[in-house]
Design a protein around this motif. Sequence first.
Motif, PDB file in Angstrom:
ATOM      1  N   ASP A   1      -4.775  -7.926   2.915  1.00  0.00           N
ATOM      2  CA  ASP A   1      -5.736  -6.835   2.768  1.00  0.00           C
ATOM      3  C   ASP A   1      -5.199  -5.751   1.848  1.00  0.00           C
ATOM      4  N   GLN A   2      -3.904  -5.463   1.953  1.00  0.00           N
ATOM      5  CA  GLN A   2      -3.313  -4.453   1.082  1.00  0.00           C
ATOM      6  C   GLN A   2      -3.351  -4.896  -0.376  1.00  0.00           C
ATOM      7  N   LEU A   3      -3.045  -6.152  -0.619  1.00  0.00           N
ATOM      8  CA  LEU A   3      -3.077  -6.643  -1.998  1.00  0.00           C
ATOM      9  C   LEU A   3      -4.495  -6.612  -2.558  1.00  0.00           C
ATOM     10  N   ALA A   4      -5.466  -6.921  -1.712  1.00  0.00           N
ATOM     11  CA  ALA A   4      -6.861  -6.888  -2.169  1.00  0.00           C
ATOM     12  C   ALA A   4      -7.295  -5.477  -2.526  1.00  0.00           C
ATOM     13  N   GLY A   5      -6.656  -4.465  -1.917  1.00  0.00           N
ATOM     14  CA  GLY A   5      -7.026  -3.086  -2.189  1.00  0.00           C
ATOM     15  C   GLY A   5      -6.229  -2.411  -3.284  1.00  0.00           C
TER      16      GLY A   5
ATOM     17  N   GLY B   1       1.105   9.305 -10.852  1.00  0.00           N
ATOM     18  CA  GLY B   1      -0.255   9.230 -11.366  1.00  0.00           C
ATOM     19  C   GLY B   1      -0.849   7.832 -11.318  1.00  0.00           C
ATOM     20  N   GLU B   2      -2.134   7.759 -11.652  1.00  0.00           N
ATOM     21  CA  GLU B   2      -2.891   6.516 -11.525  1.00  0.00           C
ATOM     22  C   GLU B   2      -2.400   5.432 -12.479  1.00  0.00           C
ATOM     23  N   ASP B   3      -1.980   5.795 -13.701  1.00  0.00           N
ATOM     24  CA  ASP B   3      -1.511   4.785 -14.655  1.00  0.00           C
ATOM     25  C   ASP B   3      -0.297   4.041 -14.120  1.00  0.00           C
ATOM     26  N   ARG B   4       0.635   4.784 -13.526  1.00  0.00           N
ATOM     27  CA  ARG B   4       1.824   4.129 -12.981  1.00  0.00           C
ATOM     28  C   ARG B   4       1.485   3.334 -11.724  1.00  0.00           C
ATOM     29  N   ALA B   5       0.480   3.774 -10.978  1.00  0.00           N
ATOM     30  CA  ALA B   5       0.042   2.996  -9.814  1.00  0.00           C
ATOM     31  C   ALA B   5      -0.496   1.643 -10.254  1.00  0.00           C
ATOM     32  N   ALA B   6      -1.228   1.612 -11.367  1.00  0.00           N
ATOM     33  CA  ALA B   6      -1.724   0.340 -11.900  1.00  0.00           C
ATOM     34  C   ALA B   6      -0.577  -0.543 -12.382  1.00  0.00           C
ATOM     35  N   LEU B   7       0.451   0.074 -12.919  1.00  0.00           N
ATOM     36  CA  LEU B   7       1.625  -0.675 -13.350  1.00  0.00           C
ATOM     37  C   LEU B   7       2.353  -1.252 -12.132  1.00  0.00           C
ATOM     38  N   ALA B   8       2.476  -0.447 -11.075  1.00  0.00           N
ATOM     39  CA  ALA B   8       3.084  -0.947  -9.845  1.00  0.00           C
ATOM     40  C   ALA B   8       2.270  -2.097  -9.262  1.00  0.00           C
ATOM     41  N   ALA B   9       0.948  -2.000  -9.347  1.00  0.00           N
ATOM     42  CA  ALA B   9       0.092  -3.070  -8.833  1.00  0.00           C
ATOM     43  C   ALA B   9       0.349  -4.381  -9.567  1.00  0.00           C
ATOM     44  N   ALA B  10       0.559  -4.306 -10.873  1.00  0.00           N
ATOM     45  CA  ALA B  10       0.846  -5.523 -11.644  1.00  0.00           C
ATOM     46  C   ALA B  10       2.155  -6.155 -11.184  1.00  0.00           C
ATOM     47  N   LEU B  11       3.172  -5.348 -10.971  1.00  0.00           N
ATOM     48  CA  LEU B  11       4.459  -5.882 -10.517  1.00  0.00           C
ATOM     49  C   LEU B  11       4.350  -6.450  -9.103  1.00  0.00           C
ATOM     50  N   ILE B  12       3.626  -5.755  -8.228  1.00  0.00           N
ATOM     51  CA  ILE B  12       3.461  -6.230  -6.854  1.00  0.00           C
ATOM     52  C   ILE B  12       2.725  -7.563  -6.826  1.00  0.00           C
ATOM     53  N   THR B  13       1.675  -7.677  -7.630  1.00  0.00           N
ATOM     54  CA  THR B  13       0.918  -8.922  -7.679  1.00  0.00           C
ATOM     55  C   THR B  13       1.804 -10.081  -8.118  1.00  0.00           C
ATOM     56  N   ALA B  14       2.644  -9.849  -9.126  1.00  0.00           N
ATOM     57  CA  ALA B  14       3.541 -10.892  -9.605  1.00  0.00           C
ATOM     58  C   ALA B  14       4.616 -11.222  -8.576  1.00  0.00           C
TER      59      ALA B  14
ATOM     60  N   ALA C   1       0.830  -1.214   0.000  1.00  0.00           N
ATOM     61  CA  ALA C   1       0.000   0.000   0.000  1.00  0.00           C
ATOM     62  C   ALA C   1       0.857   1.254   0.000  1.00  0.00           C
ATOM     63  N   ASP C   2       2.006   1.202   0.685  1.00  0.00           N
ATOM     64  CA  ASP C   2       2.904   2.355   0.713  1.00  0.00           C
ATOM     65  C   ASP C   2       3.442   2.657  -0.684  1.00  0.00           C
ATOM     66  N   VAL C   3       3.870   1.598  -1.374  1.00  0.00           N
ATOM     67  CA  VAL C   3       4.450   1.777  -2.714  1.00  0.00           C
ATOM     68  C   VAL C   3       3.417   2.362  -3.660  1.00  0.00           C
ATOM     69  N   VAL C   4       2.232   1.793  -3.673  1.00  0.00           N
ATOM     70  CA  VAL C   4       1.193   2.288  -4.578  1.00  0.00           C
ATOM     71  C   VAL C   4       0.829   3.726  -4.244  1.00  0.00           C
TER      72      VAL C   4
END
Length: 393
Positions: free
Chosen positions: A95-99, A68-81, A57-60
Amino acid sequence: MEPVIDQACAAALYSADDAGLDTGASLLAADPASDGAAHRRGEEFLRRAWERGWQPADVVRVVRRELGEDRAALAAALITAETARYPALPPRWADQLAGLPAPAPRGLPDRFGYAWALLELYRLLLGLPVIEPVGPPPGRGPRETGFPHRPPAADEPRMLTRIRALLAKAEATGFPEEAEALTTKAQELMARHSIDEALLAARGQGTGGPGACRIGVDAPYESAKAILLDAVASANRCRAVWNSELGFTTVVGFEPDLEAVELLFTSLLVQGTAAMTKAEAGQRAGGRKRTKTFRQSFLMAYAQRLGSRLAADTARVTAAAGAEEASGGAGRPGGLLPVLAARDVAVTEAAERMFPRTTTTRVRGATDAEGWTHGTAAADRARMGGRRGEIGG
């Protein structure tokens, strides 16, 4: 020959301008065989962030704020992997990953644009500072890092579900009296659960010491929000330290109290924002245009008024529990006040170990009398504690 990903990172990550990003993105875009290595490099940068104290959650949050939001979505993809590689994750991570925001698909809008975005994100990740850890990084247990581990009690999910439901209703209703009653009941459950957990721990049926969590404090009006969070934390026997530069507050306390702080702060902020919007609409209908100063003053008054009421209400709930103990009710063991005092000392010592050097800061004062008046009234409507007539004045 140096791999393409190394060449791209050397060009992009250590340059002071976008020319390096252009060069690195061009190298990656021209070599589809480097895609796998490029994503593995991003996961490596995330692992470095975990070791520096960061959590998903801190990273995002910082990526969203800086890029911006586009890079946050990109970070989410890397975090999920990256987090999929661990058989188990630290507390709070699920909980953080779910959010997380929906992960960005690979390769869009085109190879060059995607590579450019990746490298821009990597440059930010590489520059993240070391921060105070609030739990172990993935792959390492609590005993290795000195953080307490407290398995959830059997009734905890049901209790939290009930509190969440009460607060959700309080946020949704358009009737202040109903919101007050619902939030009051939720706070009562939190306070009683905290006292019960403290007594169980004193009897040797609890595990672990104080822990910590981070809660985002986002602009605008972040100083007022930080004050509100500090008030909620103090009322729930926690300590809060605000990092204004990185946009979060670290809350130190025992696990049941940390959960209470997270739930209550989020709900009170939603309620306060709704009340502010309604009051502001009435002011603007009357011809006023000082929106920013009105909002700042409203939230400052809301935070300060709630702080004083929360502190008084906590003292009254504790006194009621002590009286119940003295009368032998509910099978409570003796020594409630010493038990709570010992936990306060433990939380204070834990906070001082985490933050041996803290500073105070002067926040911008309230300059709009109408905003202050409306904020105070909204705080009164959202007051915590016992039922109407039992607590408050």
